[in-house]
Design a protein around this motif. Sequence first.
Motif, PDB file in Angstrom:
ATOM      1  N   LEU A  36       0.841  -1.190   0.000  1.00 45.51           N
ATOM      2  CA  LEU A  36       0.000   0.000   0.000  1.00 45.51           C
ATOM      3  C   LEU A  36       0.881   1.247   0.000  1.00 45.51           C
ATOM      4  N   GLU A  37       0.460   2.238  -0.736  1.00 43.05           N
ATOM      5  CA  GLU A  37       1.241   3.469  -0.862  1.00 43.05           C
ATOM      6  C   GLU A  37       0.951   4.401   0.311  1.00 43.05           C
ATOM      7  N   TRP A  38       2.003   5.013   0.845  1.00 43.99           N
ATOM      8  CA  TRP A  38       1.862   5.992   1.938  1.00 43.99           C
ATOM      9  C   TRP A  38       1.278   7.279   1.343  1.00 43.99           C
ATOM     10  N   GLN A  39      -0.024   7.279   1.217  1.00 45.44           N
ATOM     11  CA  GLN A  39      -0.714   8.422   0.627  1.00 45.44           C
ATOM     12  C   GLN A  39      -2.087   8.562   1.262  1.00 45.44           C
ATOM     13  N   PHE A  40      -2.459   9.804   1.568  1.00 37.97           N
ATOM     14  CA  PHE A  40      -3.737  10.086   2.208  1.00 37.97           C
ATOM     15  C   PHE A  40      -4.531  10.988   1.268  1.00 37.97           C
ATOM     16  N   ASP A  41      -5.146  10.342   0.283  1.00 39.77           N
ATOM     17  CA  ASP A  41      -5.762  11.044  -0.835  1.00 39.77           C
ATOM     18  C   ASP A  41      -7.284  11.033  -0.793  1.00 39.77           C
ATOM     19  N   VAL A  42      -7.861  10.413   0.227  1.00 42.73           N
ATOM     20  CA  VAL A  42      -9.317  10.417   0.386  1.00 42.73           C
ATOM     21  C   VAL A  42      -9.639  10.720   1.848  1.00 42.73           C
ATOM     22  N   THR A  43     -10.843  11.226   2.089  1.00 47.54           N
ATOM     23  CA  THR A  43     -11.264  11.534   3.454  1.00 47.54           C
ATOM     24  C   THR A  43     -11.927  10.314   4.079  1.00 47.54           C
ATOM     25  N   MET A  44     -11.954  10.298   5.392  1.00 49.97           N
ATOM     26  CA  MET A  44     -12.602   9.218   6.115  1.00 49.97           C
ATOM     27  C   MET A  44     -14.081   9.544   6.330  1.00 49.97           C
TER      28      MET A  44
END
Length: 263
Positions: A36-44
């Motif tokens: 998995l890529e260390w990326q936070f591209d969507v909201t929870m």
Amino acid sequence: MTSLASAIRAALLTADPRAKCFAARKLARDWRLGRLEWQFDVTMPDQPARPERPELLPPGQMPKRGKGGSERGRIALWHALAHIEFVAIDLALDIVGRFGAEMGREFADDFLAVAADEAMHFALLARKLESLGSHYGALPAHAGLWEAAYETRHDVAARLAVVPMVLEARGLDVTPATIERVRAQGDVGGGKILARILDDEIRHVGYGAKHFVAWAEARGESPQKAWKKLVERHFRGQLKPPFNDSARLAAGLSRDYYAGIAS
């Protein structure tokens, strides 16, 4: 490569309990193996997906469990414990998806491991319910368990202070008595399940305390004073003794955290 945040969001939006367990454990494994890529591209999501059953009720409307030694009482106990662990999967996933970019990779490592543990705990408890002729969803469940997560969705320090360091720490206090009660009923297997969960929860509370202390010290604040302020501001309930001081200390919660504000 799939982003870490999108994998977490997908797991949070999985309603079926067995599928959520599988998603959480696969997610933790994929992260550990570098898939998995260390990326936070969507909201929870503000609310995770829930199955149609159990019916979720406010705390004041929950039916009485019945006597602990009765069949009804035993099923109610295991159902309540299963629900706590089911919600705990989402709590662990959400804290990474919401605050991982701010807190770093070790934070993600720790709480994704927690999510996998909680999924395993739920699976054990769901199997226990089935051995008693019941299943998760057969009874109503507490609707308030997600409230603390929602109310601390904009503040990682408040989330750490309230969820692992208050709510999960409470489990350290009450589980030993539950283990003794279950063993006294002759349920050796049930006692082993709860002892395993207790051991894991000491580590989970410890992760919360570790990252909270790091957060406070990075800002030049006393962890104990910062924790008390956040609990007084964000926790609606009361901290009530008796406390399992030895388990709390093993998790990094010395009495100088909670003694001054316990009711």
